[in-house]
Design a protein around this motif. Structure first.
Motif, short mmCIF file in Angstrom:
data_model
loop_
_atom_site.label_atom_id
_atom_site.label_comp_id
_atom_site.label_asym_id
_atom_site.label_seq_id
_atom_site.Cartn_x
_atom_site.Cartn_y
_atom_site.Cartn_z
N UNK A 17 1.20 -1.31 0.16
CA UNK A 17 0.03 0.03 0.06
C UNK A 17 0.97 1.44 0.18
N UNK A 18 1.57 1.26 0.74
CA UNK A 18 2.31 2.51 1.10
C UNK A 18 3.82 2.73 0.37
N UNK A 19 4.40 1.77 0.78
CA UNK A 19 5.97 1.66 0.01
C UNK A 19 5.80 2.41 -1.83
N UNK A 20 4.60 1.13 -2.59
CA UNK A 20 4.77 1.38 -3.96
C UNK A 20 4.65 2.61 -3.93
N UNK A 21 3.77 3.05 -3.33
CA UNK A 21 3.03 4.64 -3.41
C UNK A 21 3.88 5.30 -3.57
N UNK A 22 5.02 5.84 -2.26
CA UNK A 22 5.79 6.05 -1.92
C UNK A 22 6.93 6.56 -3.53
N UNK A 31 14.02 0.55 -4.27
CA UNK A 31 13.04 -0.09 -4.73
C UNK A 31 12.93 -1.08 -4.14
N UNK A 32 11.39 -1.47 -4.03
CA UNK A 32 11.12 -2.41 -2.97
C UNK A 32 11.80 -3.18 -2.16
N UNK A 33 12.61 -3.61 -3.55
CA UNK A 33 13.02 -5.63 -2.76
C UNK A 33 14.95 -4.80 -2.55
N UNK A 46 17.58 -4.66 0.13
CA UNK A 46 18.17 -5.25 1.10
C UNK A 46 19.43 -5.56 1.03
N UNK A 47 20.11 -4.89 2.11
CA UNK A 47 19.59 -3.53 3.29
C UNK A 47 19.61 -2.67 2.17
N UNK A 48 18.80 -1.64 2.99
CA UNK A 48 18.22 -0.23 2.62
C UNK A 48 19.13 0.41 2.46
N UNK A 49 19.87 1.21 1.15
CA UNK A 49 21.12 1.84 1.09
C UNK A 49 21.34 3.14 1.23
N UNK A 50 22.34 3.30 2.26
CA UNK A 50 22.86 4.91 2.85
C UNK A 50 22.43 5.49 1.66
N UNK A 51 22.60 6.65 1.86
CA UNK A 51 22.03 7.88 1.03
C UNK A 51 21.27 9.26 1.23
#
Length: 163
Positions: free
Chosen positions: A109-114, A122-124, A126-131
């Motif tokens: 619901x939220x992340x794809x819209x965000x 991108x949603x896949x 991982x890990x969430x990259x620094x930046x």
């Protein structure tokens, strides 16, 4: 005559309370964003993330933030959704927890819209990259919610912490 008129107005008001908003029985109003930096100061700088007025009765999220290091399984997210009853009492509706990567990967619901309103990875990822990341006038699209979601006032509390 006055009783019939009063009943007619009462039904009209009740009907207005349940009218469809863009084909849905609810609308999303974001009215508070509070970052509580404690143990996450070395992981995230919330920067300029703020609520911004998007219309007469609508707020969204805009601004930039920085993730200082790659964030994976060591970051946990706990969330609770509360539904307010007709008396204004807060009742837990659903809750959950998981790693940041799990929560983002499963979100429909939220992340794809965000992603449409930001430069988030991108949603896949991982890990969430620094930046450095920017969100540009994000307003949640309530049409992405399940149609069976009951009409009500809701509160969502989300806590990000390190293991």
């Amino acid at each position: 005559m006055n009783n019939a008129l009063a009943m007619g107005w009462t039904w009209a008001l009740v009907w207005c309370c349940f009218t469809l908003v863009d084909g849905m029985l609810y609308e999303v109003i974001l009215n508070n964003f509070e970052a509580v930096p404690q143990e996450l100061d070395d992981m995230v700088d919330y920067g300029t993330i703020r609520l911004t007025r998007q219309g007469k009765n609508q707020l969204g999220v805009s601004g930039s933030f920085t993730v200082f290091k790659n964030v994976g399984v060591e970051a946990r997210v706990r969330w609770t959704v509360y539904k307010f009853d007709f008396m204004g009492n807060k009742r837990m509706f659903v809750n959950g927890e998981g790693t940041l990567c799990e929560i983002i990967a499963k979100d429909e619901v939220v992340y794809p819209n965000l992603l449409e309103w930001s430069n988030l990875p991108p949603q896949d990822s991982c890990p969430f990259p620094k930046g450095n990341y920017t969100i540009n006038n994000f307003v949640l699209d309530e049409q992405r919610f399940p149609p069976a979601l009951p009409a009500s006032e809701w509160l969502i509390e989300t806590i990000l912490s390190k293991d």
